[in-house]
Enzyme design. Sequence first.
Site, PDB file in Angstrom:
ATOM      1  N   PRO A   1     -14.719  43.471  37.136  1.00 11.33           N
ATOM      2  CA  PRO A   1     -13.958  43.834  38.336  1.00 11.33           C
ATOM      3  C   PRO A   1     -14.551  45.043  39.075  1.00 11.33           C
ATOM      4  CG  PRO A   1     -12.474  43.428  36.511  1.00 11.33           C
ATOM      5  CD  PRO A   1     -13.856  43.443  35.951  1.00 11.33           C
TER       6      PRO A   1
ATOM      7  N   LEU B   1     -10.004  48.395  36.012  1.00  6.91           N
ATOM      8  CA  LEU B   1     -11.182  48.464  36.879  1.00  6.91           C
ATOM      9  C   LEU B   1     -12.410  48.813  36.039  1.00  6.91           C
ATOM     10  CD1 LEU B   1     -11.904  48.014  39.790  1.00  6.91           C
ATOM     11  CD2 LEU B   1     -11.408  50.393  40.265  1.00  6.91           C
ATOM     12  N   HIS B   2     -12.788  47.880  35.183  1.00  2.00           N
ATOM     13  CA  HIS B   2     -13.926  48.055  34.288  1.00  2.00           C
ATOM     14  C   HIS B   2     -14.819  46.831  34.356  1.00  2.00           C
ATOM     15  CE1 HIS B   2     -12.017  51.560  32.563  1.00  2.00           C
ATOM     16  NE2 HIS B   2     -10.900  50.865  32.468  1.00  2.00           N
ATOM     17  N   ALA B   3     -16.064  46.985  33.972  1.00  2.00           N
ATOM     18  CA  ALA B   3     -17.038  45.906  33.871  1.00  2.00           C
ATOM     19  C   ALA B   3     -17.064  45.007  35.106  1.00  2.00           C
ATOM     20  CB  ALA B   3     -16.812  45.125  32.592  1.00  2.00           C
TER      21      ALA B   3
END
Length: 92
Positions: free
Chosen positions: A18, A14-16
């Site tokens: 997404p 759950l980075h950038a």
Amino acid sequence: MPQRTATIASRVGLHARPAAIFAEAAGELRCEVTIAHAGEPADEAMDAASILSLMSLGASHGDVVILRAEGEGADQALDTLVKILETDHDAK
């Protein structure tokens, strides 16, 4: 308070991208949604509409998170957000 469990599908977690997609969707809802790693106390949950909270959550691919919502349309909102988390937004 309704809640759902979701498994992070994006390969980068759950980075950038997404996290941005998820935070934008959560921010458009009429209810308040929180997110936390499975097993964490509900009072440690973070604001699901905050990109900074999502990034600091540090959820990786395969991690299980708990979404909780309160307010109008909470059940439908959670169903929508689970679909976002369980989609690999980094697939090419």
